[in-house]
Motif scaffolding. Structure first.
Motif, PDB file in Angstrom:
ATOM      1  N   LYS A  33      -1.293  -4.129   1.328  1.00 59.05           N
ATOM      2  CA  LYS A  33      -2.661  -3.767   0.939  1.00 59.05           C
ATOM      3  C   LYS A  33      -3.710  -4.671   1.565  1.00 59.05           C
ATOM      4  O   LYS A  33      -4.859  -4.275   1.712  1.00 59.05           O
ATOM      5  CB  LYS A  33      -2.810  -3.813  -0.578  1.00 59.05           C
ATOM      6  CG  LYS A  33      -2.084  -2.710  -1.298  1.00 59.05           C
ATOM      7  CD  LYS A  33      -2.326  -2.797  -2.784  1.00 59.05           C
ATOM      8  CE  LYS A  33      -1.590  -1.692  -3.499  1.00 59.05           C
ATOM      9  NZ  LYS A  33      -1.757  -1.771  -4.947  1.00 59.05           N
ATOM     10  N   GLN A  34      -3.331  -5.886   1.893  1.00 61.98           N
ATOM     11  CA  GLN A  34      -4.304  -6.827   2.436  1.00 61.98           C
ATOM     12  C   GLN A  34      -3.600  -7.856   3.298  1.00 61.98           C
ATOM     13  O   GLN A  34      -2.388  -7.859   3.400  1.00 61.98           O
ATOM     14  CB  GLN A  34      -5.056  -7.517   1.304  1.00 61.98           C
ATOM     15  CG  GLN A  34      -4.157  -8.256   0.333  1.00 61.98           C
ATOM     16  CD  GLN A  34      -4.935  -8.808  -0.837  1.00 61.98           C
ATOM     17  OE1 GLN A  34      -6.128  -8.992  -0.760  1.00 61.98           O
ATOM     18  NE2 GLN A  34      -4.250  -9.075  -1.932  1.00 61.98           N
TER      19      GLN A  34
ATOM     20  N   MET B 244      -4.438  -0.618   5.846  1.00 64.46           N
ATOM     21  CA  MET B 244      -5.158  -1.623   5.060  1.00 64.46           C
ATOM     22  C   MET B 244      -4.745  -3.043   5.434  1.00 64.46           C
ATOM     23  O   MET B 244      -5.537  -3.955   5.416  1.00 64.46           O
ATOM     24  CB  MET B 244      -4.915  -1.380   3.576  1.00 64.46           C
ATOM     25  CG  MET B 244      -5.442  -0.057   3.074  1.00 64.46           C
ATOM     26  SD  MET B 244      -5.099   0.185   1.328  1.00 64.46           S
ATOM     27  CE  MET B 244      -6.375  -0.811   0.602  1.00 64.46           C
TER      28      MET B 244
ATOM     29  N   ASP C 268       0.838  -1.190   0.000  1.00 61.68           N
ATOM     30  CA  ASP C 268       0.000   0.000   0.000  1.00 61.68           C
ATOM     31  C   ASP C 268       0.877   1.247   0.000  1.00 61.68           C
ATOM     32  O   ASP C 268       0.682   2.147  -0.793  1.00 61.68           O
ATOM     33  CB  ASP C 268      -0.933  -0.015   1.212  1.00 61.68           C
ATOM     34  CG  ASP C 268      -1.806   1.201   1.291  1.00 61.68           C
ATOM     35  OD1 ASP C 268      -2.380   1.590   0.252  1.00 61.68           O
ATOM     36  OD2 ASP C 268      -1.916   1.778   2.391  1.00 61.68           O
TER      37      ASP C 268
END
Length: 114
Positions: free
Chosen positions: A35-36, A82, A3
């Motif tokens: 990001k995840q 995130m 991210d």
């Protein structure tokens, strides 16, 4: 999969103007936010690293990696990201070898979150 990278020498970072005012250079200590994924899944990233070793210090000549969750200790403001945060200290190993080690970690992580 990243991210953002957190390092005061990057122009987009909050406080970068203070960094430029007060410092003439930077070091290889930085972090990145994925990001995840979860902190349980990040184990797949850091496990089986060839060059990066788990460690809390600023490091020395060796490269270190550490998944960390600022939400557990942050008190002034709420940590919102995130995905998991990974802290790196870059040592004196060959940069291409370190990149390969990180790439393998990203592959393991990607399989874990699939």
């Amino acid at each position: 999969m990243v991210d953002r990278v957190l390092h005061p020498a990057l122009p987009e970072m909050p406080g970068h103007d203070l960094f430029r005012r007060d410092f003439t250079g930077s070091c290889g200590l930085f972090s990145f936010i994925l990001k995840q994924g979860s902190y349980q899944q990040i184990d797949h990233f850091v496990d089986d690293m060839r060059l990066f070793k788990l460690g809390f210090s600023w490091g020395g000549f060796e490269s270190l990696i550490l998944p960390t969750d600022p939400a557990r200790v942050r008190s002034a403001t709420r940590w919102q990201a995130m995905g998991p945060l990974v802290r790196l200290h870059i040592g004196l190993e060959d940069p291409d070898d370190l990149i390969d080690d990180l790439a393998a970690g990203f592959e393991r992580f990607e399989k874990a979150i699939a």
